[in-house]
Design a protein around this motif. Structure first.
Motif, PDB file in Angstrom:
ATOM      1  N   VAL A 118      17.972  43.537   2.106  1.00 22.41           N
ATOM      2  CA  VAL A 118      18.217  42.534   3.138  1.00 22.41           C
ATOM      3  C   VAL A 118      17.720  43.131   4.445  1.00 22.41           C
ATOM      4  O   VAL A 118      18.119  44.233   4.822  1.00 22.41           O
ATOM      5  CB  VAL A 118      19.718  42.202   3.268  1.00 22.41           C
ATOM      6  N   ILE A 119      16.828  42.448   5.149  1.00 25.47           N
ATOM      7  CA  ILE A 119      16.320  42.978   6.408  1.00 25.47           C
ATOM      8  C   ILE A 119      17.011  42.277   7.578  1.00 25.47           C
ATOM      9  O   ILE A 119      17.374  41.107   7.491  1.00 25.47           O
ATOM     10  CB  ILE A 119      14.785  42.849   6.517  1.00 25.47           C
ATOM     11  N   GLY A 120      17.221  43.020   8.663  1.00 15.85           N
ATOM     12  CA  GLY A 120      17.901  42.466   9.821  1.00 15.85           C
ATOM     13  C   GLY A 120      17.573  43.245  11.073  1.00 15.85           C
ATOM     14  O   GLY A 120      16.957  44.311  11.030  1.00 15.85           O
ATOM     15  N   LEU A 145      11.848  39.590  11.677  1.00 20.02           N
ATOM     16  CA  LEU A 145      11.206  38.323  11.322  1.00 20.02           C
ATOM     17  C   LEU A 145       9.692  38.487  11.181  1.00 20.02           C
ATOM     18  O   LEU A 145       9.074  37.868  10.303  1.00 20.02           O
ATOM     19  CB  LEU A 145      11.543  37.270  12.369  1.00 20.02           C
ATOM     20  N   SER A 146       9.083  39.307  12.040  1.00 23.96           N
ATOM     21  CA  SER A 146       7.653  39.590  11.891  1.00 23.96           C
ATOM     22  C   SER A 146       7.387  40.300  10.567  1.00 23.96           C
ATOM     23  O   SER A 146       6.392  40.028   9.887  1.00 23.96           O
ATOM     24  CB  SER A 146       7.161  40.456  13.051  1.00 23.96           C
ATOM     25  N   ILE A 196      15.920  39.995  -0.116  1.00 23.25           N
ATOM     26  CA  ILE A 196      16.975  39.049  -0.470  1.00 23.25           C
ATOM     27  C   ILE A 196      17.167  38.019   0.628  1.00 23.25           C
ATOM     28  O   ILE A 196      17.406  36.838   0.383  1.00 23.25           O
ATOM     29  CB  ILE A 196      18.289  39.810  -0.734  1.00 23.25           C
ATOM     30  N   GLY A 197      17.083  38.480   1.876  1.00 23.25           N
ATOM     31  CA  GLY A 197      17.282  37.598   3.025  1.00 23.25           C
ATOM     32  C   GLY A 197      16.954  38.345   4.297  1.00 23.25           C
ATOM     33  O   GLY A 197      16.621  39.535   4.282  1.00 23.25           O
ATOM     34  N   CYS A 198      17.061  37.632   5.417  1.00 18.49           N
ATOM     35  CA  CYS A 198      16.769  38.207   6.729  1.00 18.49           C
ATOM     36  C   CYS A 198      17.774  37.649   7.726  1.00 18.49           C
ATOM     37  O   CYS A 198      18.031  36.439   7.740  1.00 18.49           O
ATOM     38  CB  CYS A 198      15.337  37.867   7.155  1.00 18.49           C
ATOM     39  N   SER A 207       5.024  38.059  17.975  1.00 15.96           N
ATOM     40  CA  SER A 207       5.881  36.892  18.220  1.00 15.96           C
ATOM     41  C   SER A 207       5.992  36.084  16.934  1.00 15.96           C
ATOM     42  O   SER A 207       5.143  35.232  16.651  1.00 15.96           O
ATOM     43  CB  SER A 207       5.289  36.015  19.332  1.00 15.96           C
ATOM     44  N   PRO A 208       7.022  36.337  16.128  1.00 16.42           N
ATOM     45  CA  PRO A 208       7.116  35.644  14.835  1.00 16.42           C
ATOM     46  C   PRO A 208       7.274  34.135  14.947  1.00 16.42           C
ATOM     47  O   PRO A 208       7.135  33.428  13.944  1.00 16.42           O
ATOM     48  CB  PRO A 208       8.353  36.290  14.190  1.00 16.42           C
TER      49      PRO A 208
END
Length: 298
Positions: free
Chosen positions: A140-142, A152-153, A167-169, A219-220
């Motif tokens: 999981v990235i955050g 997000l990038s 898995i998620g962000c 800038s995502p």
């Protein structure tokens, strides 16, 4: 609203925001943040930390109490405008999140500007992710603020290069448009109790050093996404980066992404950092932990 919310906001307005407005040297900002983090941010008792280098990038592993030694992990990127902050300044918050979620966390000490310009931070993030996604059953990235934008990038780059999906962000008060074109930048210039709007262009120049602010890797908000990975994203109503969250959530939804968007009234920038002081911070960390666990079976 808790009693501590207006108290903390007033403290930040009269002490932290003026400090960020005055400090000119990145080194001073870094040392100040490190000192304040050691004083204010406390991990739960029984937390453990371990340093490692992954593909040349230093990281800190955080084990909150009762966190599992197997299963998914949380890969986290600290905030600080790409100029200051570190894994150490955020390790206490991640110890709490690790404890509530039951998973280990890995905090990345990515290279900072102006010594290391864009896209150095993203290169480090991608290197660590590739290695960890091969080692572990799920990631999981955050991140928060600039680190939230970096997460997000990274998510967009993972999709772009066809890598194993996380898995998620999740992102706390993320910086998703380093061109600062959101209306809230002007509308909340006086109400934001942390970020001095008069310094944002200077920070962007330190990081970009001639690159376009509309580059999706910086800038995502301008990146391409698919709908495979759920995203949790949140901000406060008085933040200059409020529209970075609102516009990012809308952009993700238009790409078919399952988005959980949380807009909290009058909470400071990256309020989960204040878990020792602010009841709302603890509530949000528990909510994100529950969100992580709900997707960990993927």
């Amino acid at each position: 609203m808790s009693f501590m919310r207006p108290v903390l906001n007033q403290f930040l307005r009269f002490f932290e925001r003026p400090h960020l407005a005055r400090a000119k040297e990145p080194g001073k900002l870094r040392r100040s943040f490190e000192m304040k983090a050691r004083f204010w941010f406390r991990p739960p008792r029984g937390s453990q930390y371990r340093k490692e280098t992954i593909d040349g990038v230093p990281v800190i592993w955080v084990h909150g109490p009762d966190a599992r030694d197997d299963g998914p992990i949380i890969l986290y990127f600290h905030g600080g405008g790409y100029v200051f902050g570190s894994a150490r300044t955020h390790q206490a918050m991640l110890a709490h999140l690790s404890h509530h979620a039951g998973f280990r966390a890995c905090l990345v000490d990515y290279r900072l500007a102006p010594e290391h310009a864009f896209p150095a931070a993203l290169e480090d993030a991608l290197s660590v992710y590739i290695e960890l996604s091969q080692r572990h059953s799920g990631v999981v990235i955050g991140g928060d603020s600039a680190g939230g934008g970096l997460a997000l990038s990274l998510l967009a780059e993972i999709g772009k290069h066809g890598l194993k999906k996380p898995i998620g962000c999740f992102a706390f008060s993320p910086l998703t448009d380093i061109g600062f074109t959101g209306e809230s930048v002007g509308q909340n210039g006086n109400s934001d109790v942390v970020l001095p709007v008069e310094r944002i262009d200077e920070m962007a120049k330190m990081y970009l050093q001639g690159a376009s602010p509309r580059d999706p890797r910086a800038s995502p908000l301008f990146a391409a996404f698919d709908g495979d990975v759920p995203v949790w994203i949140g901000a406060g109503t008085t933040e200059i980066l409020l529209d970075d969250t609102r516009r990012m959530a809308a952009h993700l939804r238009s790409s078919g992404v399952d988005v959980t968007e949380v807009i909290e009234d009058d909470l400071p920038h990256v309020w989960p950092l204040f878990h020792n002081l602010l009841p709302e911070a603890v509530t949000t960390l528990k909510q994100v932990a529950a969100w992580i666990k709900s997707h960990s079976g993927r």
